[in-house]
Design an enzyme around this catalytic site. Sequence first.
Site, short mmCIF file in Angstrom:
data_model
loop_
_atom_site.label_atom_id
_atom_site.label_comp_id
_atom_site.label_asym_id
_atom_site.label_seq_id
_atom_site.Cartn_x
_atom_site.Cartn_y
_atom_site.Cartn_z
N LYS A 173 9.53 -13.49 -39.55
CA LYS A 173 8.56 -12.45 -39.17
C LYS A 173 7.76 -11.97 -40.37
O LYS A 173 6.55 -11.76 -40.27
CB LYS A 173 9.26 -11.25 -38.52
CG LYS A 173 10.16 -11.58 -37.36
CD LYS A 173 9.44 -12.27 -36.22
CE LYS A 173 10.37 -13.21 -35.52
NZ LYS A 173 9.80 -14.47 -35.09
N GLU A 196 7.98 -1.53 -39.42
CA GLU A 196 6.64 -1.47 -38.84
C GLU A 196 6.44 -0.10 -38.22
O GLU A 196 7.40 0.52 -37.77
CB GLU A 196 6.51 -2.51 -37.69
CG GLU A 196 6.37 -3.94 -38.13
CD GLU A 196 6.22 -4.88 -36.94
OE1 GLU A 196 6.19 -4.42 -35.79
OE2 GLU A 196 6.16 -6.09 -37.18
N HIS A 216 14.21 -7.55 -22.88
CA HIS A 216 13.49 -8.65 -23.52
C HIS A 216 13.41 -9.88 -22.63
O HIS A 216 13.14 -10.98 -23.11
CB HIS A 216 14.09 -9.01 -24.88
CG HIS A 216 13.97 -7.88 -25.85
ND1 HIS A 216 12.76 -7.39 -26.24
CD2 HIS A 216 14.90 -7.13 -26.47
CE1 HIS A 216 12.95 -6.39 -27.06
NE2 HIS A 216 14.24 -6.20 -27.21
N ARG A 235 6.09 -23.05 -29.07
CA ARG A 235 6.55 -23.92 -27.97
C ARG A 235 5.68 -23.66 -26.75
O ARG A 235 4.85 -22.75 -26.75
CB ARG A 235 7.99 -23.54 -27.62
CG ARG A 235 8.09 -22.07 -27.21
CD ARG A 235 9.42 -21.67 -26.63
NE ARG A 235 9.31 -20.37 -25.98
CZ ARG A 235 9.50 -19.19 -26.56
NH1 ARG A 235 9.80 -19.13 -27.84
NH2 ARG A 235 9.37 -18.07 -25.89
C1 MV4 Z 1 7.39 -3.37 -31.35
C2 MV4 Z 1 7.22 -2.33 -30.41
C3 MV4 Z 1 6.52 -1.22 -30.82
N1 MV4 Z 1 6.02 -1.15 -32.06
N2 MV4 Z 1 6.86 -3.26 -32.57
C4 MV4 Z 1 10.37 -6.04 -28.76
C5 MV4 Z 1 10.74 -7.46 -28.95
C6 MV4 Z 1 10.00 -7.95 -30.13
N3 MV4 Z 1 9.31 -9.18 -29.81
C7 MV4 Z 1 9.06 -6.88 -30.50
N4 MV4 Z 1 9.32 -5.77 -29.65
C8 MV4 Z 1 8.64 -4.63 -29.84
N5 MV4 Z 1 8.07 -4.48 -31.05
C9 MV4 Z 1 6.21 -2.16 -32.91
N6 MV4 Z 1 5.72 -2.07 -34.15
C10 MV4 Z 1 7.79 -2.49 -29.15
C11 MV4 Z 1 8.51 -3.62 -28.86
C12 MV4 Z 1 9.08 -3.70 -27.54
C13 MV4 Z 1 8.59 -4.59 -26.60
C14 MV4 Z 1 7.58 -5.49 -26.90
C15 MV4 Z 1 7.12 -6.37 -25.97
C16 MV4 Z 1 7.66 -6.36 -24.70
C17 MV4 Z 1 8.67 -5.49 -24.37
C18 MV4 Z 1 9.15 -4.60 -25.31
C19 MV4 Z 1 10.17 -3.71 -24.97
C20 MV4 Z 1 10.63 -2.86 -25.91
C21 MV4 Z 1 10.10 -2.84 -27.19
#
Ligand code: MV4
Length: 543
Positions: free
Chosen positions: A132, A220, A255, A312
């Site tokens: 990341k 972040e 997720h 992918r």
């Molecule tokens: C975040 C976020 C809010 N702010 N990053 C969750 C899994 C990972 N791929 C990144 N995720 C998140 N990152 C920042 N800076 C909120 C999430 C997140 C989320 C993102 C996409 C789809 C569903 C989610 C559920 C909870 C938190």
Amino acid sequence: MRRWCKVRAVAGPPIRPIRRVLVANRGEIAVRVMRTCQERDIETVAVFSEVDRLAPHVLMADRAVAIGPAPAAQSYLVIDKIIDACRQSGADAVHPGYGFLSENEDFAEACEAAGITFIGPSPLAMRKMGSKTEARKTVSSAGTPVVPGDNGPEGNGFPDAEQALAAARGVGFPVLLKAASGGGGKGMRLVSSEAELGPALEGARREALAAFGDDAVYLEKAILRPRHIEIQVFGDRHGNLVHLGERDCSIQRRHQKVVEEAPSPVVSPELRARMGAAAVAAARAVDYVGAGTCEFLLGADGGFYFLEMNTRLQVEHPVTELIYGLDLVAWQLDVAEGRPLPLTQEQLDARRRGHAVECRIYAEDPVKFLPSPGRITHLRVPDGPYVRNDSGCYEGAEIPVHYDPMISKLVVWGEDRARAVARMRRALDEYQVRGIETNLPFHRRCLRHAAFIEGDYDTGFIGRHAAELTPSAADRASAAAAAVVEAGAADAAPAPPGVAALDAAIIAAALDSGVRAPVAAAGAGAGAPTASSEISGWRRALR
Ligand code: MV4
């Protein structure tokens, strides 16, 4: 027949037709890939574990190779077994599907070393996007906006709380701690105040080490109530890169995506062009070849931020296929054979038509969301105009406990969003599964939910509307009756896999309350009505 055709001469790599593809996967995606191979007269090779001897992907393949016991760690995840299966079967290319070895750069390297075409990007592109912090650095240098944050003093995480605290002050609370090697939310911690940072960092590092063998954690700024918008990209070996618009995947639980659609109800043509260009720039930064997806968070203020790139073909690729009228697996094969992309960006933009929705049908208890493996005793699959069911099971099939509990992807197309949603409601009502529990009742409610119908949702949607989305006793009456009939024949239910202590839904709920808590600590718990000022962000975007 295509493999014998002369292709037009292009500068660059030679065209090397693929004759026999080994699909290093199972279930619906293995079936999906083999269908396109069959249409192109490419021979197919299945691999299968002991419990998959009679699985659809095995039955439809031209050949099949046994690769060991049911646990994926002893079969579908063993690089040497897959390479051996290629040698045994004479496969000249491997399609990894999604999950399993699909984003494993060592596997891609092993394929190339064995002279087998890996249908995917280069190992180097996979490596750069796999970290990341590395990905944030790489894509932001290419001009793609990333979430404001701090990768740590050496660019690879924070060794101590002191430096992390200074960085968090700089970024501004609330912040999210994330594992550099992570993805899918593991090792993620929301930190709303300075006092929480030390313990949260310690916890995140421990969890990251256990899950990824790497305790690097960076931070972040937390984007509150974001939408998960991802852009499909495609590259070839001639330097061409295009995007195929967005998919809105905000409706998730732990997720796990549950409903996806394209286009997003909140993405304008102008925003699509900007996000598309940002995704293409990110892909170009790693010389991306093949199908890839750039995940973005879209804030309620309209700002978008790169999160990560999935190297992918994704589960939800069919919604893109339906609005462009394309076969993305065919594109993957074209690119892997060294052919140029079949269409330009301009041609793609002109092909977009209508709206597509996907519901992932899981073998799970729709109330508790626990896996519900077992035998499908009765199955009626929806049909009719513009309804597609990508499935890896059949009536009489056993859903094994060892793998992902997704049993099919129901995907529909409509002339516009309202028609697509109505068609999905109809298709869901036609769908009958007996013998196992499914989340069909959840989907039937979701597609009738006023906020969903308005397109007014974000990543906290399921958590916030849990009460309205939970199937009632009446919804489940027929399924329950069938379950009683089957109970005598069913084996004892196996224990469900462990659930991560801090999952996406909890974090989503926390991100929700994060803004509210200081303002309205009382009465703002889970399930409390949403503050109108927060709703209006997305409502405004909808008009
Ligand atoms: C975040 C976020 C809010 N702010 N990053 C969750 C899994 C990972 N791929 C990144 N995720 C998140 N990152 C920042 N800076 C909120 C999430 C997140 C989320 C993102 C996409 C789809 C569903 C989610 C559920 C909870 C938190």
